[in-house]
Design a protein around this motif. Structure first.
Motif, PDB file in Angstrom:
ATOM      1  N   LYS A 150      28.976 -49.412 -26.764  1.00 38.40           N
ATOM      2  CA  LYS A 150      28.471 -48.561 -27.845  1.00 38.40           C
ATOM      3  C   LYS A 150      27.593 -47.453 -27.277  1.00 38.40           C
ATOM      4  O   LYS A 150      27.700 -46.298 -27.682  1.00 38.40           O
ATOM      5  CB  LYS A 150      27.687 -49.408 -28.847  1.00 38.40           C
ATOM      6  N   LYS A 151      26.734 -47.800 -26.307  1.00 40.32           N
ATOM      7  CA  LYS A 151      25.879 -46.792 -25.685  1.00 40.32           C
ATOM      8  C   LYS A 151      26.715 -45.776 -24.926  1.00 40.32           C
ATOM      9  O   LYS A 151      26.461 -44.575 -24.992  1.00 40.32           O
ATOM     10  CB  LYS A 151      24.863 -47.455 -24.752  1.00 40.32           C
ATOM     11  N   ALA A 152      27.725 -46.251 -24.186  1.00 40.27           N
ATOM     12  CA  ALA A 152      28.593 -45.346 -23.429  1.00 40.27           C
ATOM     13  C   ALA A 152      29.333 -44.401 -24.369  1.00 40.27           C
ATOM     14  O   ALA A 152      29.446 -43.206 -24.091  1.00 40.27           O
ATOM     15  CB  ALA A 152      29.581 -46.147 -22.590  1.00 40.27           C
ATOM     16  N   LEU A 153      29.815 -44.911 -25.488  1.00 35.83           N
ATOM     17  CA  LEU A 153      30.512 -44.077 -26.462  1.00 35.83           C
ATOM     18  C   LEU A 153      29.574 -43.019 -27.020  1.00 35.83           C
ATOM     19  O   LEU A 153      29.943 -41.849 -27.151  1.00 35.83           O
ATOM     20  CB  LEU A 153      31.066 -44.947 -27.597  1.00 35.83           C
ATOM     21  N   ARG A 154      28.339 -43.401 -27.322  1.00 32.20           N
ATOM     22  CA  ARG A 154      27.361 -42.457 -27.848  1.00 32.20           C
ATOM     23  C   ARG A 154      27.099 -41.334 -26.833  1.00 32.20           C
ATOM     24  O   ARG A 154      27.022 -40.167 -27.192  1.00 32.20           O
ATOM     25  CB  ARG A 154      26.072 -43.201 -28.188  1.00 32.20           C
ATOM     26  N   ILE A 155      26.994 -41.699 -25.564  1.00 32.70           N
ATOM     27  CA  ILE A 155      26.752 -40.714 -24.506  1.00 32.70           C
ATOM     28  C   ILE A 155      27.956 -39.789 -24.377  1.00 32.70           C
ATOM     29  O   ILE A 155      27.805 -38.568 -24.277  1.00 32.70           O
ATOM     30  CB  ILE A 155      26.441 -41.424 -23.176  1.00 32.70           C
ATOM     31  N   ASN A 156      29.162 -40.361 -24.408  1.00 33.39           N
ATOM     32  CA  ASN A 156      30.372 -39.539 -24.300  1.00 33.39           C
ATOM     33  C   ASN A 156      30.486 -38.569 -25.466  1.00 33.39           C
ATOM     34  O   ASN A 156      30.866 -37.407 -25.281  1.00 33.39           O
ATOM     35  CB  ASN A 156      31.620 -40.426 -24.236  1.00 33.39           C
ATOM     36  N   ILE A 157      30.171 -39.008 -26.663  1.00 28.65           N
ATOM     37  CA  ILE A 157      30.215 -38.121 -27.831  1.00 28.65           C
ATOM     38  C   ILE A 157      29.216 -36.984 -27.661  1.00 28.65           C
ATOM     39  O   ILE A 157      29.524 -35.824 -27.939  1.00 28.65           O
ATOM     40  CB  ILE A 157      29.944 -38.912 -29.130  1.00 28.65           C
ATOM     41  N   HIS A 158      28.028 -37.302 -27.169  1.00 27.78           N
ATOM     42  CA  HIS A 158      27.007 -36.273 -26.955  1.00 27.78           C
ATOM     43  C   HIS A 158      27.509 -35.210 -25.976  1.00 27.78           C
ATOM     44  O   HIS A 158      27.435 -34.014 -26.243  1.00 27.78           O
ATOM     45  CB  HIS A 158      25.712 -36.898 -26.434  1.00 27.78           C
ATOM     46  N   TYR A 159      28.039 -35.640 -24.826  1.00 29.30           N
ATOM     47  CA  TYR A 159      28.503 -34.682 -23.826  1.00 29.30           C
ATOM     48  C   TYR A 159      29.717 -33.903 -24.303  1.00 29.30           C
ATOM     49  O   TYR A 159      29.884 -32.735 -23.968  1.00 29.30           O
ATOM     50  CB  TYR A 159      28.770 -35.373 -22.490  1.00 29.30           C
ATOM     51  N   TYR A 160      30.555 -34.528 -25.119  1.00 28.50           N
ATOM     52  CA  TYR A 160      31.690 -33.820 -25.694  1.00 28.50           C
ATOM     53  C   TYR A 160      31.194 -32.705 -26.605  1.00 28.50           C
ATOM     54  O   TYR A 160      31.696 -31.581 -26.544  1.00 28.50           O
ATOM     55  CB  TYR A 160      32.581 -34.788 -26.481  1.00 28.50           C
ATOM     56  N   ARG A 161      30.183 -32.990 -27.421  1.00 29.84           N
ATOM     57  CA  ARG A 161      29.634 -31.959 -28.319  1.00 29.84           C
ATOM     58  C   ARG A 161      28.994 -30.828 -27.525  1.00 29.84           C
ATOM     59  O   ARG A 161      29.133 -29.662 -27.885  1.00 29.84           O
ATOM     60  CB  ARG A 161      28.631 -32.583 -29.278  1.00 29.84           C
ATOM     61  N   VAL A 162      28.288 -31.176 -26.458  1.00 24.63           N
ATOM     62  CA  VAL A 162      27.681 -30.147 -25.604  1.00 24.63           C
ATOM     63  C   VAL A 162      28.785 -29.283 -25.005  1.00 24.63           C
ATOM     64  O   VAL A 162      28.699 -28.060 -25.001  1.00 24.63           O
ATOM     65  CB  VAL A 162      26.812 -30.787 -24.493  1.00 24.63           C
ATOM     66  N   TYR A 163      29.842 -29.923 -24.504  1.00 19.84           N
ATOM     67  CA  TYR A 163      30.958 -29.196 -23.898  1.00 19.84           C
ATOM     68  C   TYR A 163      31.628 -28.287 -24.923  1.00 19.84           C
ATOM     69  O   TYR A 163      31.931 -27.122 -24.628  1.00 19.84           O
ATOM     70  CB  TYR A 163      31.972 -30.188 -23.322  1.00 19.84           C
ATOM     71  N   GLU A 164      31.853 -28.790 -26.112  1.00 20.82           N
ATOM     72  CA  GLU A 164      32.510 -28.002 -27.158  1.00 20.82           C
ATOM     73  C   GLU A 164      31.669 -26.783 -27.562  1.00 20.82           C
ATOM     74  O   GLU A 164      32.218 -25.764 -27.976  1.00 20.82           O
ATOM     75  CB  GLU A 164      32.772 -28.875 -28.389  1.00 20.82           C
TER      76      GLU A 164
END
Length: 53
Positions: A33-47
């Protein structure tokens, strides 16, 4: 309910919670769950990278 009964019930519940918290599957679920949250954050930053360039 007598105070000793309340304490015994609390201790029983606490022991069950501790067993769950130390369960490998539970720990993996939390880690995922923590890893998914981190991945979503970096995806939003990238987008949104062009907005901040």
């Amino acid at each position: 309910m007598e105070p000793i009964e309340i304490l015994q019930e609390f201790n029983s519940c606490y022991a069950k919670i501790q067993a769950i918290a130390q369960n490998e599957n539970w720990l993996l679920l939390i880690a995922n769950k923590k890893a998914l949250r981190i991945n979503i954050h970096y995806y939003r930053v990238y987008e949104n990278r062009e907005k901040f360039a």
